[in-house]
Scaffold this active site. Structure first.
Site, PDB file in Angstrom:
ATOM      1  N   ARG A 339      44.247  25.662  25.997  1.00 21.73           N
ATOM      2  CA  ARG A 339      45.337  24.697  26.021  1.00 21.73           C
ATOM      3  C   ARG A 339      44.927  23.350  25.451  1.00 21.73           C
ATOM      4  O   ARG A 339      45.743  22.637  24.856  1.00 21.73           O
ATOM      5  CB  ARG A 339      45.868  24.558  27.449  1.00 21.73           C
ATOM      6  CG  ARG A 339      46.638  25.802  27.923  1.00 21.73           C
ATOM      7  CD  ARG A 339      46.764  25.831  29.449  1.00 21.73           C
ATOM      8  NE  ARG A 339      47.640  26.902  29.936  1.00 21.73           N
ATOM      9  CZ  ARG A 339      47.282  28.162  30.087  1.00 21.73           C
ATOM     10  NH1 ARG A 339      46.032  28.541  29.774  1.00 21.73           N
ATOM     11  NH2 ARG A 339      48.137  29.055  30.545  1.00 21.73           N
ATOM     12  N   ASP A 628      42.523  37.221  37.925  1.00 23.95           N
ATOM     13  CA  ASP A 628      41.383  37.559  37.063  1.00 23.95           C
ATOM     14  C   ASP A 628      40.110  37.853  37.853  1.00 23.95           C
ATOM     15  O   ASP A 628      39.141  38.372  37.290  1.00 23.95           O
ATOM     16  CB  ASP A 628      41.103  36.428  36.075  1.00 23.95           C
ATOM     17  CG  ASP A 628      42.092  36.406  34.928  1.00 23.95           C
ATOM     18  OD1 ASP A 628      42.651  37.475  34.594  1.00 23.95           O
ATOM     19  OD2 ASP A 628      42.332  35.319  34.369  1.00 23.95           O
ATOM     20  N   LYS A 655      45.833  44.156  31.837  1.00 28.71           N
ATOM     21  CA  LYS A 655      44.852  43.199  31.345  1.00 28.71           C
ATOM     22  C   LYS A 655      44.081  43.859  30.189  1.00 28.71           C
ATOM     23  O   LYS A 655      44.575  44.782  29.545  1.00 28.71           O
ATOM     24  CB  LYS A 655      43.931  42.782  32.493  1.00 28.71           C
ATOM     25  CG  LYS A 655      44.627  41.908  33.543  1.00 28.71           C
ATOM     26  CD  LYS A 655      44.934  40.533  32.982  1.00 28.71           C
ATOM     27  CE  LYS A 655      45.470  39.593  34.027  1.00 28.71           C
ATOM     28  NZ  LYS A 655      45.683  38.223  33.492  1.00 28.71           N
ATOM     29  N   ARG A 659      42.636  47.385  35.070  1.00 29.16           N
ATOM     30  CA  ARG A 659      41.490  46.985  35.884  1.00 29.16           C
ATOM     31  C   ARG A 659      41.436  47.695  37.232  1.00 29.16           C
ATOM     32  O   ARG A 659      40.355  47.841  37.804  1.00 29.16           O
ATOM     33  CB  ARG A 659      41.475  45.463  36.049  1.00 29.16           C
ATOM     34  CG  ARG A 659      41.008  44.760  34.782  1.00 29.16           C
ATOM     35  CD  ARG A 659      40.962  43.255  34.910  1.00 29.16           C
ATOM     36  NE  ARG A 659      40.350  42.673  33.712  1.00 29.16           N
ATOM     37  CZ  ARG A 659      40.479  41.400  33.344  1.00 29.16           C
ATOM     38  NH1 ARG A 659      41.201  40.570  34.076  1.00 29.16           N
ATOM     39  NH2 ARG A 659      39.888  40.968  32.252  1.00 29.16           N
TER      40      ARG A 659
END
Length: 750
Positions: A339, A628, A655, A659
């Site tokens: 970002r 995450d 993802k 996962r």
């Protein structure tokens, strides 16, 4: 004279009889390498120069020679044509009647279209057993006496098969070149000629022209006498064979002319910048060129990466046990690094970024903005200087924007680019190309964007420019910071207000950073709102250490008896602290120290010591805050007492890998049983982790999670397909070893 014995004697050969037509530098070096490494049982040569053939036998380049190409190919199961481009059709016509059943035919020329045309002219079509090849290697010397068995080591060889090429033959040919030490790449014929026109043919043309121009100057002796090393290095290629290059330029005429036109236009732009004193333009070009050169192997085909037949394979080998002690700082937050580049590029003025994560994902974002005309200096030890172009200052890139393995980058770029005046295409690596993008494409279409995706809503994304966007009120069906950020960025270009409501809190870096750049964002409960018409102003950003990266060490210390570890300057944004909350509920001993705010983001030092963990039912409101971190939290659950239950985590299935399933499969390889559900997993703690081999499926977080598991395993853990760890945590290996994890890295391939 008796020929020298092959050093590869005793090795099972890939081919029984290899015929090499043309024993110049390339053909002779290939023959010598194949013979010395035992890749063919017998190597026979043919050439117009009989003296070279006799010399070839004396020097051990070939086993025997034939008086003609036709006789050389009889009985051969591999034929390599290494003659000048313009002699190719004649040689192919000569050998055609004498080729054996099951033969594999290839060449070593610098242009592939002309070879294929010669093949089609002689055979009437392109047979599946003809596979063109091009070794990118050379020497200032030429001829049979210059042949070197190591010429191809650490060099690339490009094979250009057709869609009908024999798969087994392609593999055998690739194995032969790899056996000679080369990196084997594959590429379509037309693309090969375009790429080589830009990266090989044009540089040779410039070198020939520059030397010719300077040699004609009246003070030419002084020019060459005092030339610096860079001039000598660059113009070395002007000593290449003039006849060969004459043939190459004429046979690859169209592609060479196209790249000359592009280069001439760019050179004219630089001349104008120097003439007018436009330092900004010069800095933009030079910084972009430096970055491209630093990552040239990733930029070769204009997409940042080239498909390889033998990519580098990275394997982690971990010994059981180990201690966890130390005081470390993990790399900068990846989400904020992305970002910071995006908003800094769209800001007015200069933005200075410290703590930038120099991983592949973040670098892909940085390079994409360079491709759109933004001048970016660095990164240099985490420092980046961005010369912003404003919200409407981006320029159309020359080709697709390649984003590697980064789903964050692709989804955020989709929103940002939907409001631009130019068309763009977003591409990624094999893993990213399998990930769904409909979650951003569909609401963007509601805003008026025109976006094409591949089957199943997957990349590449083709975004049509010049579309008027309108603000929408969007309620996300699934909590996702990436989707929210995508729509807020599109809202900067949309008429009216864009409002995004999330079903559960997600990371709010985009909202915080927009406000840090002076762009108004309002927050009303679960809804974030932006309107167009504002502007971003450059400033300074200090990127905190990534809590997602810190999570591996938080768990490592929590599960290891006697552990005491401090993690410095970690970002503790309230939308990111799910991993802290979950670990604490499990009984982890984590102390938050030295809390402070840096650039609008809360940071702190985290001290974590070993503590017995207990299984819990993970609260669903914490799932988006730790999305995450779950791979390594699964390891904590295995080491806990009692049962851990995860629900509401459907996003984990889309993802870099599924996962949930990949972690369950990996745990099963270590003897740990789990129960997989549609939206989560059930793990009974206290099970023993034995030795085993785990496939990470190219998912960096899976690889690092099982590295942590080794601390409590009873045997060695091998983790395959770990190259992508560099995408989020480039120095994981060094930090892991520094705190006591017994990790060894093995690399193979290229």
């Amino acid at each position: 004279m008796a020929r020298p014995e092959s050093s590869g004697a005793g090795r099972a050969p890939l081919f029984q009889r290899m015929a090499v037509i043309g024993l110049g530098l390339i053909g002779g070096s290939l023959a010598r390498a194949v013979r010395e490494k035992g890749l063919a049982a017998r190597v026979v040569g043919a050439d117009q120069r009989l003296d070279d053939l006799r010399t070839g036998v004396e020097l051990g380049v070939i086993d025997e020679w034939a008086p003609s190409a036709a006789e050389a190919v009889q009985g051969a199961d591999l034929v390599v044509v290494a003659v000048p481009v313009r002699a190719m059709e004649r040689v192919l016509a000569e050998i055609r009647p004498h080729l054996s059943e099951g033969v594999l035919l290839t060449d070593v020329g610098s242009t592939k279209t002309s070879f294929v045309q010669a093949v089609e002219s002689v055979f009437g079509h392109w047979p599946e057993w003809v596979i063109p090849g091009h070794p990118i290697a050379g020497s200032e010397k030429s001829g049979i006496t210059a042949a070197k068995a190591d010429l191809f080591e650490n060099h690339k060889v490009i094979l250009t098969p057709s869609e009908h090429s024999d798969t087994a033959g392609l593999k055998r040919l690739g194995d032969l070149w790899a056996g000679c030490g080369a990196t084997v790449l594959t590429m379509p014929v037309a693309r090969h000629d375009e790429v080589l026109a830009a990266t090989s043919h044009l540089p040779h043309l410039i070198a020939f022209s520059l030397v010719d121009t300077l040699a004609g100057e009246s003070d030419n002796l002084d020019i060459f006498r005092y030339a610096a090393g860079g001039f000598r290095d660059f113009t070395r290629i002007a000593s290449s064979d003039p006849i060969m290059w004459h043939d190459i330029f004429l046979s690859n005429r169209e592609a060479v002319l196209n790249v000359i036109d592009h280069f001439t236009a760019d050179l004219a732009g630089l001349r104008e910048a120097i003439d007018t004193g436009d330092g900004r333009k010069l800095l933009q070009v030079f910084s972009r060129a430096k970055a491209a050169r630093d990552h040239f192997s990733k930029m070769l085909s204009g997409q940042a990466y080239v498909t390889t037949m033998s990519q580098k394979q990275v394997t982690f080998k971990l010994q059981p046990g180990g201690s966890v002690q130390g005081d470390i700082r993990v790399p900068g937050d990846k989400s904020m690094s992305h970002r910071s580049i995006m908003l800094g590029a769209l800001a007015d003025g200069v933005t200075e970024v410290d703590g930038f994560l120099e991983g592949e994902d973040s670098l892909a974002t940085l390079q994409a903005f360079r491709d759109m005309g933004v001048t970016i200096e660095g990164p240099d030890n985490g420092h980046v200087r961005i010369h912003g172009v404003g919200l409407h200052g981006l320029q159309a890139p020359r080709g697709p924007l390649y984003l590697g393995n980064s789903g964050t980058a692709m989804r955020l770029f989709a929103g940002l680019l939907a409001g631009q005046a130019f068309d763009t295409e977003l591409t990624g690596d094999e893993s990213l190309s399998k990930r769904p993008m409909g979650r951003v494409a569909d609401p963007l279409r509601e805003m008026g964007a025109v976006i094409e995706t591949a089957e199943g809503g997957r990349p590449p994304l083709k975004i049509r420019g010049g579309q008027p966007l309108r603000g929408i009120q969007y309620t996300m069906p699934m909590a996702s910071a990436q989707v929210k950020s995508c729509l807020l960025l599109a809202g900067l270009y949309a008429e009216g207000e864009t409002a995004v409501t999330e079903p559960a809190p997600t990371r709010d870096h985009t909202e915080r950073m927009l406000q840090g750049f002076g762009y108004p964002v309002s927050r009303d409960g679960a809804t974030a709102r932006v309107s167009s018409g504002g502007k971003l102003t450059g400033g300074h950003i200090d990127v905190p250490a990534d809590i997602s990266s810190a999570a591996f060490f938080l768990v490592a210390a929590s599960i290891t008896p006697g552990a005491d570890l401090t993690l410095r300057h970690v970002g503790i944004n309230p939308t990111r602290v799910g991993v802290l909350n979950i670990l604490r509920q499990m009984g982890a001993d984590i102390t938050v120290e030295n809390e402070r705010e840096v650039g609008g983001e809360p940071v702190a030092d985290l001290r974590v010591r070993h503590a017995p963990l207990k299984g819990i039912a993970i609260p669903e409101d914490q799932v988006p805050l730790a999305i995450d971190e779950f791979p390594v939290l699964f390891i904590a659950a295995v080491c806990a007492e009692g049962q851990t239950v995860l629900t509401g985590a459907e996003e984990l299935r889309v993802k870099e890998s599924d996962r949930i399933q990949v972690m369950a499969d990996g745990l099963a390889q270590l003897g740990v049983q789990t129960t997989v559900t549609e939206d989560g997993i059930v793990i009974d703690g206290g099970q023993t982790m034995a030795s085993g081999t785990v496939n990470s499926h190219g998912d960096h977080r899976i690889a690092m999670a099982f590295s942590v598991a080794s601390l409590r395993a009873e045997g060695e853990i091998t983790i395959t397909d770990c190259a992508n760890v560099a995408t989020s945590f480039p120095n994981f290996r060094e930090l892991a070893a520094s705190v006591g994890i017994q990790l060894r890295v093995e690399e193979s391939g290229s």
